[in-house]
Design a protein around this motif. Structure first.
Motif, PDB file in Angstrom:
ATOM      1  N   LEU A 192      61.291  38.467 -16.455  1.00 44.43           N
ATOM      2  CA  LEU A 192      60.950  39.787 -16.985  1.00 44.43           C
ATOM      3  C   LEU A 192      62.157  40.706 -16.957  1.00 44.43           C
ATOM      4  O   LEU A 192      62.395  41.483 -17.890  1.00 44.43           O
ATOM      5  CB  LEU A 192      59.804  40.400 -16.184  1.00 44.43           C
ATOM      6  N   CYS A 193      62.926  40.632 -15.895  1.00 46.55           N
ATOM      7  CA  CYS A 193      64.121  41.465 -15.764  1.00 46.55           C
ATOM      8  C   CYS A 193      65.114  41.160 -16.891  1.00 46.55           C
ATOM      9  O   CYS A 193      65.694  42.066 -17.485  1.00 46.55           O
ATOM     10  CB  CYS A 193      64.758  41.227 -14.405  1.00 46.55           C
ATOM     11  N   LEU A 194      65.308  39.887 -17.208  1.00 47.37           N
ATOM     12  CA  LEU A 194      66.240  39.502 -18.266  1.00 47.37           C
ATOM     13  C   LEU A 194      65.730  39.923 -19.639  1.00 47.37           C
ATOM     14  O   LEU A 194      66.517  40.103 -20.572  1.00 47.37           O
ATOM     15  CB  LEU A 194      66.481  37.989 -18.246  1.00 47.37           C
ATOM     16  N   GLN A 195      64.427  40.077 -19.771  1.00 46.53           N
ATOM     17  CA  GLN A 195      63.845  40.535 -21.039  1.00 46.53           C
ATOM     18  C   GLN A 195      63.884  42.050 -21.159  1.00 46.53           C
ATOM     19  O   GLN A 195      63.499  42.593 -22.195  1.00 46.53           O
ATOM     20  CB  GLN A 195      62.397  40.054 -21.145  1.00 46.53           C
ATOM     21  N   GLY A 196      64.318  42.753 -20.133  1.00 45.47           N
ATOM     22  CA  GLY A 196      64.328  44.209 -20.150  1.00 45.47           C
ATOM     23  C   GLY A 196      63.001  44.824 -19.776  1.00 45.47           C
ATOM     24  O   GLY A 196      62.838  46.044 -19.871  1.00 45.47           O
ATOM     25  N   GLN A 197      62.046  44.011 -19.338  1.00 44.72           N
ATOM     26  CA  GLN A 197      60.752  44.517 -18.894  1.00 44.72           C
ATOM     27  C   GLN A 197      60.780  44.753 -17.392  1.00 44.72           C
ATOM     28  O   GLN A 197      61.532  44.108 -16.668  1.00 44.72           O
ATOM     29  CB  GLN A 197      59.645  43.527 -19.251  1.00 44.72           C
ATOM     30  N   ARG A 198      59.926  45.667 -16.947  1.00 45.62           N
ATOM     31  CA  ARG A 198      59.899  45.964 -15.524  1.00 45.62           C
ATOM     32  C   ARG A 198      59.008  44.960 -14.790  1.00 45.62           C
ATOM     33  O   ARG A 198      57.811  44.869 -15.071  1.00 45.62           O
ATOM     34  CB  ARG A 198      59.399  47.383 -15.279  1.00 45.62           C
ATOM     35  N   PRO A 199      59.559  44.211 -13.844  1.00 41.64           N
ATOM     36  CA  PRO A 199      58.717  43.284 -13.083  1.00 41.64           C
ATOM     37  C   PRO A 199      57.839  44.038 -12.101  1.00 41.64           C
ATOM     38  O   PRO A 199      58.160  45.166 -11.700  1.00 41.64           O
ATOM     39  CB  PRO A 199      59.736  42.396 -12.360  1.00 41.64           C
ATOM     40  N   PRO A 200      56.719  43.467 -11.695  1.00 36.16           N
ATOM     41  CA  PRO A 200      55.858  44.138 -10.707  1.00 36.16           C
ATOM     42  C   PRO A 200      56.504  44.132  -9.327  1.00 36.16           C
ATOM     43  O   PRO A 200      57.377  43.310  -9.030  1.00 36.16           O
ATOM     44  CB  PRO A 200      54.580  43.292 -10.723  1.00 36.16           C
ATOM     45  N   MET A 201      56.061  45.033  -8.482  1.00 38.84           N
ATOM     46  CA  MET A 201      56.610  45.135  -7.138  1.00 38.84           C
ATOM     47  C   MET A 201      56.433  43.842  -6.352  1.00 38.84           C
ATOM     48  O   MET A 201      57.278  43.479  -5.529  1.00 38.84           O
ATOM     49  CB  MET A 201      55.959  46.295  -6.387  1.00 38.84           C
ATOM     50  N   ASN A 202      55.332  43.125  -6.595  1.00 38.13           N
ATOM     51  CA  ASN A 202      55.086  41.913  -5.824  1.00 38.13           C
ATOM     52  C   ASN A 202      55.963  40.737  -6.249  1.00 38.13           C
ATOM     53  O   ASN A 202      55.843  39.639  -5.695  1.00 38.13           O
ATOM     54  CB  ASN A 202      53.606  41.514  -5.862  1.00 38.13           C
ATOM     55  N   SER A 203      56.841  40.964  -7.245  1.00 40.26           N
ATOM     56  CA  SER A 203      57.806  39.920  -7.586  1.00 40.26           C
ATOM     57  C   SER A 203      58.990  39.925  -6.625  1.00 40.26           C
ATOM     58  O   SER A 203      59.818  39.011  -6.655  1.00 40.26           O
ATOM     59  CB  SER A 203      58.300  40.091  -9.024  1.00 40.26           C
ATOM     60  N   LEU A 204      59.069  40.962  -5.799  1.00 40.75           N
ATOM     61  CA  LEU A 204      60.101  41.017  -4.769  1.00 40.75           C
ATOM     62  C   LEU A 204      59.588  40.378  -3.480  1.00 40.75           C
ATOM     63  O   LEU A 204      58.446  40.624  -3.072  1.00 40.75           O
ATOM     64  CB  LEU A 204      60.517  42.459  -4.483  1.00 40.75           C
ATOM     65  N   VAL A 205      60.432  39.574  -2.858  1.00 39.20           N
ATOM     66  CA  VAL A 205      60.081  38.929  -1.592  1.00 39.20           C
ATOM     67  C   VAL A 205      61.068  39.419  -0.535  1.00 39.20           C
ATOM     68  O   VAL A 205      62.235  39.026  -0.552  1.00 39.20           O
ATOM     69  CB  VAL A 205      60.135  37.395  -1.707  1.00 39.20           C
ATOM     70  N   PRO A 206      60.646  40.285   0.382  1.00 40.45           N
ATOM     71  CA  PRO A 206      61.565  40.814   1.397  1.00 40.45           C
ATOM     72  C   PRO A 206      62.101  39.714   2.309  1.00 40.45           C
ATOM     73  O   PRO A 206      61.418  38.709   2.573  1.00 40.45           O
ATOM     74  CB  PRO A 206      60.694  41.807   2.176  1.00 40.45           C
ATOM     75  N   ASN A 207      63.320  39.910   2.791  1.00 37.11           N
ATOM     76  CA  ASN A 207      63.917  38.945   3.717  1.00 37.11           C
ATOM     77  C   ASN A 207      63.031  38.697   4.932  1.00 37.11           C
ATOM     78  O   ASN A 207      62.979  37.580   5.456  1.00 37.11           O
ATOM     79  CB  ASN A 207      65.287  39.426   4.178  1.00 37.11           C
ATOM     80  N   GLU A 208      62.331  39.743   5.385  1.00 36.30           N
ATOM     81  CA  GLU A 208      61.511  39.590   6.579  1.00 36.30           C
ATOM     82  C   GLU A 208      60.350  38.621   6.353  1.00 36.30           C
ATOM     83  O   GLU A 208      59.754  38.146   7.331  1.00 36.30           O
ATOM     84  CB  GLU A 208      60.972  40.948   7.020  1.00 36.30           C
ATOM     85  N   CYS A 209      60.034  38.340   5.094  1.00 31.23           N
ATOM     86  CA  CYS A 209      59.011  37.334   4.786  1.00 31.23           C
ATOM     87  C   CYS A 209      59.603  35.934   4.688  1.00 31.23           C
ATOM     88  O   CYS A 209      58.858  34.958   4.508  1.00 31.23           O
ATOM     89  CB  CYS A 209      58.305  37.670   3.475  1.00 31.23           C
ATOM     90  N   LEU A 210      60.912  35.838   4.788  1.00 29.22           N
ATOM     91  CA  LEU A 210      61.604  34.562   4.628  1.00 29.22           C
ATOM     92  C   LEU A 210      62.200  34.052   5.932  1.00 29.22           C
ATOM     93  O   LEU A 210      62.188  32.852   6.193  1.00 29.22           O
ATOM     94  CB  LEU A 210      62.710  34.694   3.577  1.00 29.22           C
TER      95      LEU A 210
END
Length: 358
Positions: A152-170
């Motif tokens: 989505l980012c490469l298409q210029g669209q805004r990805p949803p917040m849940n597409s981010l995975v914080p380091n603390e979850c990894l």
């Protein structure tokens, strides 16, 4: 059999990866000194050593080192891609640095109008859209983005917040305290304590590296190998899964110009990094850029038993904006999913393109 295979690497306990700072008796490795994911300069040596051992090589037996695995200064017939992260089999990528966040939304930076600055006349990045006047725009630090979010980012669209995975979850860090053992008596030396910070991955998290050019049968007997400091072991699973590079989706605008941005998904190594930060990694100068700070990375020279010299890398996620004619764009778009800069065989400078709107 295929000469291209993906290593999925998980820790058996914890891992110890640190920056290229001294670590001598009496010193500590604190959280700020820890590096994760580890740099390819570290990973490549561990992988090549594991493959060589599987072929009967042992340290000191230079005559038994397989020629196709190269030398301390080159990879021979091998090439590598990565280092990438996975969570429950889902591939994760560095967040493009022009993607920002407010309290509730993800937004973009884009090139603004030309202004006079200490860099000369240039188009400094500005916020594309804000959620509200009260929203504070901030960088996205300590997080990765999913494959779907990156598309989505490469298409210029805004990805949803849940597409981010914080380091603390990894992963999380763990402080370890040890003591020095006398070589002869094998007893503790009084007062000689040391402290280090280890990485413990969360359940389902793994590193993924693509190994090419080496027969798969050479690798099939490898199930665990030492990785990182203190010879901590890693478990490895082999597969045919390729890296899911997002498809190329950049198109000319109605005015005939192509508005594209380039972003690194692995760190880049360049002859003149300061020039690349300002003008981009191509001969065509960029319109504007959003880049991270240069990081110094080295590695360990197994043959010479010494650290490798530190070298400057442009971090993954760095972004360069372009407004190009279609003729100029034709020469660049072929690089989507390929590499720029030095030592591409190590996976450095893996670059992809996306679209931005003016």
């Amino acid at each position: 059999m295929s000469n291209s295979v993906t290593w999925t690497i998980e820790p058996i306990d914890t891992w110890f990866f640190r920056q290229g700072t001294p670590y001598d008796l009496g010193q500590q490795v604190l959280t700020g000194d820890v590096v994760f994911p580890p740099h390819m300069s570290t990973i490549q040596g561990a992988i090549r050593t594991a493959i060589a051992r599987a072929q009967g090589w042992q340290p000191g037996q230079d005559d038994k080192w397989p020629d196709i695995l190269g030398t301390p200064d080159d990879l021979g017939e091998m090439s590598l891609e990565g280092v990438f992260l996975q969570k429950n089999g889902q591939w994760l990528f560095p967040v493009p640095r022009h993607l920002m966040k407010t309290h509730q939304n993800l937004i973009y930076l884009k090139p603004g109008p030309l202004v006079d600055s200490d860099l000369g006349s240039c188009a400094l990045p500005i916020v594309d859209v804000t959620g509200s006047e009260d929203d504070k725009v901030s960088e996205i630090e300590d997080a990765y983005i999913t494959e779907e979010g990156l598309i989505l980012c490469l298409q210029g669209q805004r990805p949803p917040m849940n597409s981010l995975v914080p380091n603390e979850c990894l992963w999380q860090t763990e402080i370890r305290t040890g003591l020095t053992i006398h070589d002869q008596t094998q007893t503790a030396e009084p007062g000689l304590l040391y402290q280090s910070t280890h990485i413990r991955l969360k359940k389902g998290v793994a590193m993924a590296i693509r190994v090419e050019g080496i027969p798969r049968e050479w690798q099939e007997s490898i199930h665990a190998f030492p990785l990182g400091g203190e010879h901590r072991f890693a478990r490895v699973t082999l597969s045919e899964n390729s890296i899911p590079i997002p498809p190329f989706q950049v198109h000319p605008s109605r005015d005939g110009y192509v508005r594209a941005f380039a972003t690194l998904i692995t760190p880049g190594l360049f002859t003149n990094p300061s020039h690349v930060l300002r003008y981009g990694p191509f001969s065509e100068p960029c319109l504007s850029a959003v880049t991270g700070r240069i990081t110094m990375r080295g590695g360990w020279d197994l043959k010479r038993h010494m650290p490798r010299p530190l070298r400057p890398f442009i971090p993954a996620g760095s972004v360069w904006f372009y407004r190009l004619t279609e003729d100029a764009w034709d020469s660049l778009k072929r690089l989507h999913g390929h590499h720029v800069g030095l030592e591409a065989e190590y996976g450095f400078g893996h670059i992809i393109f996306g679209q931005w709107e003016e």
